[in-house]
Design a protein around this motif. Sequence first.
Motif, PDB file in Angstrom:
ATOM      1  N   VAL A  61      20.168  -0.963  -6.659  1.00  0.00           N
ATOM      2  CA  VAL A  61      19.426  -1.844  -7.554  1.00  0.00           C
ATOM      3  C   VAL A  61      17.924  -1.457  -7.303  1.00  0.00           C
ATOM      4  CG1 VAL A  61      21.173  -3.610  -7.919  1.00  0.00           C
ATOM      5  CG2 VAL A  61      19.358  -3.750  -6.238  1.00  0.00           C
ATOM      6  N   SER A  62      17.040  -1.692  -8.233  1.00  0.00           N
ATOM      7  CA  SER A  62      15.543  -1.833  -8.173  1.00  0.00           C
ATOM      8  C   SER A  62      15.197  -2.963  -7.502  1.00  0.00           C
ATOM      9  CB  SER A  62      14.755  -1.870  -9.540  1.00  0.00           C
ATOM     10  OG  SER A  62      13.446  -2.061  -9.346  1.00  0.00           O
ATOM     11  N   VAL A  63      14.308  -2.826  -6.457  1.00  0.00           N
ATOM     12  CA  VAL A  63      13.536  -3.605  -5.974  1.00  0.00           C
ATOM     13  C   VAL A  63      12.700  -4.668  -6.366  1.00  0.00           C
ATOM     14  CG1 VAL A  63      13.995  -2.537  -3.629  1.00  0.00           C
ATOM     15  CG2 VAL A  63      11.620  -2.355  -4.815  1.00  0.00           C
ATOM     16  N   ASN A  64      12.193  -4.341  -7.653  1.00  0.00           N
ATOM     17  CA  ASN A  64      11.138  -4.783  -8.545  1.00  0.00           C
ATOM     18  C   ASN A  64      11.722  -6.253  -8.922  1.00  0.00           C
ATOM     19  OD1 ASN A  64       9.575  -2.478  -8.322  1.00  0.00           O
ATOM     20  ND2 ASN A  64      10.091  -2.075 -10.279  1.00  0.00           N
ATOM     21  N   LYS A  65      10.940  -7.128  -8.622  1.00  0.00           N
ATOM     22  CA  LYS A  65      11.190  -8.500  -9.123  1.00  0.00           C
ATOM     23  C   LYS A  65      10.521  -9.134 -10.334  1.00  0.00           C
ATOM     24  CE  LYS A  65      13.099  -8.800  -4.837  1.00  0.00           C
ATOM     25  NZ  LYS A  65      14.280  -8.431  -4.859  1.00  0.00           N
ATOM     26  N   GLY A  66       9.389  -8.575 -10.712  1.00  0.00           N
ATOM     27  CA  GLY A  66       8.741  -8.938 -11.925  1.00  0.00           C
ATOM     28  C   GLY A  66       7.357  -8.456 -11.540  1.00  0.00           C
ATOM     29  N   GLU A  67       6.144  -8.732 -12.777  1.00  0.00           N
ATOM     30  CA  GLU A  67       4.744  -8.235 -12.527  1.00  0.00           C
ATOM     31  C   GLU A  67       4.079  -9.153 -11.590  1.00  0.00           C
ATOM     32  OE1 GLU A  67       3.313  -5.582 -13.599  1.00  0.00           O
ATOM     33  OE2 GLU A  67       5.277  -4.953 -14.286  1.00  0.00           O
ATOM     34  N   TRP A  68       4.613 -10.547 -11.364  1.00  0.00           N
ATOM     35  CA  TRP A  68       3.887 -11.370 -10.501  1.00  0.00           C
ATOM     36  C   TRP A  68       4.147 -10.951  -9.020  1.00  0.00           C
ATOM     37  CZ3 TRP A  68       7.825 -13.347  -7.472  1.00  0.00           C
ATOM     38  CH2 TRP A  68       9.102 -13.121  -7.889  1.00  0.00           C
ATOM     39  N   ASP A  69       4.868  -9.938  -8.673  1.00  0.00           N
ATOM     40  CA  ASP A  69       5.393  -9.417  -7.493  1.00  0.00           C
ATOM     41  C   ASP A  69       4.771  -8.113  -7.159  1.00  0.00           C
ATOM     42  OD1 ASP A  69       6.831 -10.032  -4.843  1.00  0.00           O
ATOM     43  OD2 ASP A  69       7.962  -8.268  -5.230  1.00  0.00           O
ATOM     44  N   ARG A  70       3.870  -7.610  -8.016  1.00  0.00           N
ATOM     45  CA  ARG A  70       3.302  -6.133  -7.740  1.00  0.00           C
ATOM     46  C   ARG A  70       1.948  -6.534  -7.004  1.00  0.00           C
ATOM     47  NH1 ARG A  70       5.280  -1.811  -9.962  1.00  0.00           N
ATOM     48  NH2 ARG A  70       6.962  -1.931 -11.273  1.00  0.00           N
ATOM     49  N   GLY A  71       1.865  -5.468  -6.262  1.00  0.00           N
ATOM     50  CA  GLY A  71       0.278  -5.655  -5.288  1.00  0.00           C
ATOM     51  C   GLY A  71       0.340  -4.452  -4.454  1.00  0.00           C
ATOM     52  N   ASN A  72      -0.849  -3.742  -4.748  1.00  0.00           N
ATOM     53  CA  ASN A  72      -1.085  -2.432  -3.942  1.00  0.00           C
ATOM     54  C   ASN A  72      -2.157  -2.693  -2.713  1.00  0.00           C
ATOM     55  OD1 ASN A  72       1.444  -1.314  -4.555  1.00  0.00           O
ATOM     56  ND2 ASN A  72       0.215  -0.738  -6.719  1.00  0.00           N
ATOM     57  N   GLU A  73      -3.172  -3.387  -3.297  1.00  0.00           N
ATOM     58  CA  GLU A  73      -4.390  -3.175  -2.600  1.00  0.00           C
ATOM     59  C   GLU A  73      -4.461  -4.512  -1.566  1.00  0.00           C
ATOM     60  OE1 GLU A  73      -6.661  -0.979  -2.705  1.00  0.00           O
ATOM     61  OE2 GLU A  73      -5.436   0.134  -4.355  1.00  0.00           O
ATOM     62  N   ILE A  74      -4.588  -4.032  -0.448  1.00  0.00           N
ATOM     63  CA  ILE A  74      -4.527  -5.204   0.486  1.00  0.00           C
ATOM     64  C   ILE A  74      -5.602  -6.121   0.464  1.00  0.00           C
ATOM     65  CG2 ILE A  74      -5.895  -3.958   2.365  1.00  0.00           C
ATOM     66  CD1 ILE A  74      -2.888  -6.054   3.069  1.00  0.00           C
ATOM     67  N   GLU A  75      -6.828  -5.807   0.001  1.00  0.00           N
ATOM     68  CA  GLU A  75      -7.957  -6.782  -0.272  1.00  0.00           C
ATOM     69  C   GLU A  75      -7.555  -7.788  -1.199  1.00  0.00           C
ATOM     70  OE1 GLU A  75     -10.941  -6.989   0.919  1.00  0.00           O
ATOM     71  OE2 GLU A  75     -10.873  -5.446   2.302  1.00  0.00           O
ATOM     72  N   ASP A  76      -6.899  -7.344  -2.401  1.00  0.00           N
ATOM     73  CA  ASP A  76      -6.260  -8.253  -3.473  1.00  0.00           C
ATOM     74  C   ASP A  76      -5.264  -9.219  -3.060  1.00  0.00           C
ATOM     75  OD1 ASP A  76      -8.008  -6.755  -5.122  1.00  0.00           O
ATOM     76  OD2 ASP A  76      -6.514  -5.605  -5.971  1.00  0.00           O
ATOM     77  N   ILE A  77      -4.397  -8.799  -2.257  1.00  0.00           N
ATOM     78  CA  ILE A  77      -3.405  -9.624  -1.529  1.00  0.00           C
ATOM     79  C   ILE A  77      -4.009 -10.439  -0.623  1.00  0.00           C
ATOM     80  CG2 ILE A  77      -1.393  -9.652  -0.066  1.00  0.00           C
ATOM     81  CD1 ILE A  77      -0.669  -6.700  -0.894  1.00  0.00           C
ATOM     82  N   ASP A  78      -4.994 -10.104   0.260  1.00  0.00           N
ATOM     83  CA  ASP A  78      -5.698 -11.128   1.077  1.00  0.00           C
ATOM     84  C   ASP A  78      -6.543 -12.070   0.154  1.00  0.00           C
ATOM     85  OD1 ASP A  78      -4.958  -9.818   3.370  1.00  0.00           O
ATOM     86  OD2 ASP A  78      -6.713  -8.979   3.916  1.00  0.00           O
ATOM     87  N   ASN A  79      -7.246 -11.860  -0.725  1.00  0.00           N
ATOM     88  CA  ASN A  79      -7.785 -12.713  -1.615  1.00  0.00           C
ATOM     89  C   ASN A  79      -6.866 -13.536  -2.350  1.00  0.00           C
ATOM     90  OD1 ASN A  79     -10.539 -11.521  -0.851  1.00  0.00           O
ATOM     91  ND2 ASN A  79     -10.295 -10.058  -2.774  1.00  0.00           N
ATOM     92  N   PHE A  80      -5.818 -13.006  -2.695  1.00  0.00           N
ATOM     93  CA  PHE A  80      -4.858 -13.960  -3.469  1.00  0.00           C
ATOM     94  C   PHE A  80      -4.355 -15.161  -2.408  1.00  0.00           C
ATOM     95  CE2 PHE A  80      -0.598 -15.155  -4.162  1.00  0.00           C
ATOM     96  CZ  PHE A  80      -0.422 -15.684  -5.425  1.00  0.00           C
ATOM     97  N   ASN A  81      -4.198 -14.636  -1.262  1.00  0.00           N
ATOM     98  CA  ASN A  81      -3.580 -15.597  -0.236  1.00  0.00           C
ATOM     99  C   ASN A  81      -4.599 -16.684   0.246  1.00  0.00           C
ATOM    100  OD1 ASN A  81      -0.809 -14.643  -0.374  1.00  0.00           O
ATOM    101  ND2 ASN A  81      -1.494 -13.110   1.127  1.00  0.00           N
TER     102      ASN A  81
END
Length: 280
Positions: A61-81
Amino acid sequence: MTAEFRTLKPIFTSIDSSFSLYQGDCNELLPQMKEKFDLIFADPPYFLSNDGLSIQNGKIVSVNKGEWDRGNEIEDIDNFNMKWIANAKIALKSTGSIMISGTYHNIFSLGRALQKLDFKILNIITWQKTNPPPNFSCRYLTHSTEQIIWARKSHKYKHTFNYEFLKALNGGKQMRDVWSFPAIAPWEKSCGKHPTQKPLALLVRLLLMSSNENSLICDPFSGSSTTGIAANLLNRKFVGIEQESEFIGISVKRKKELEHYTESIESKIKDLAFYKKTLL
């Protein structure tokens, strides 16, 4: 409850008023719920939807959960959190604590955000899955755990920790920070399934540990509202925030199911049965 909080309109409130759902962005709603919650449990996006493959029930199966779970840039992930955890801090009481679920995909970012925002980290609980999916690539160890960071809002005020009950639950020994639970059982999917749904037994133990009866508990990424079902089974009140209409629908069905099958659900969760027995 302040007038500001009363003006917010939930998309669903249960007949017993113990289960409310708000549809929207938690970053917009949490600041309007200032110092209302005794406990926040959050299962935010892990950012692991990268078009990879896994094995589930013997099928690729695909590991994809949805667009809400996509994120590649660590800066964007840190800012989100940083943003949502800062807003969660606003919504917590001074004695409140927060629990955040994650894996290596996001757990380091979450930990940094909590430290930068001056939370006091209490524990990192490891959920060891008794039935993890096999490693598809065979290039590294099977991923069989998730972590829950537990932190309190204030360094000054004490948090809720039901030490004696956890000790009794663990046969008279101090409860350790590694817990073994299977992934969600088929009966937990009867109203529909969220792609990152947590087992009800895990949430029951977390809430037994860090909240009391009539505590007000929030889940800012409530999904199918496992947190809310666990809260109501333990006589806690719940506020969930969710953006996706599909998951709001599943949550409402689960709450209505709980109203008819509480005893049946209780019989399936060992910690809950122990808790009910100690109340008698």
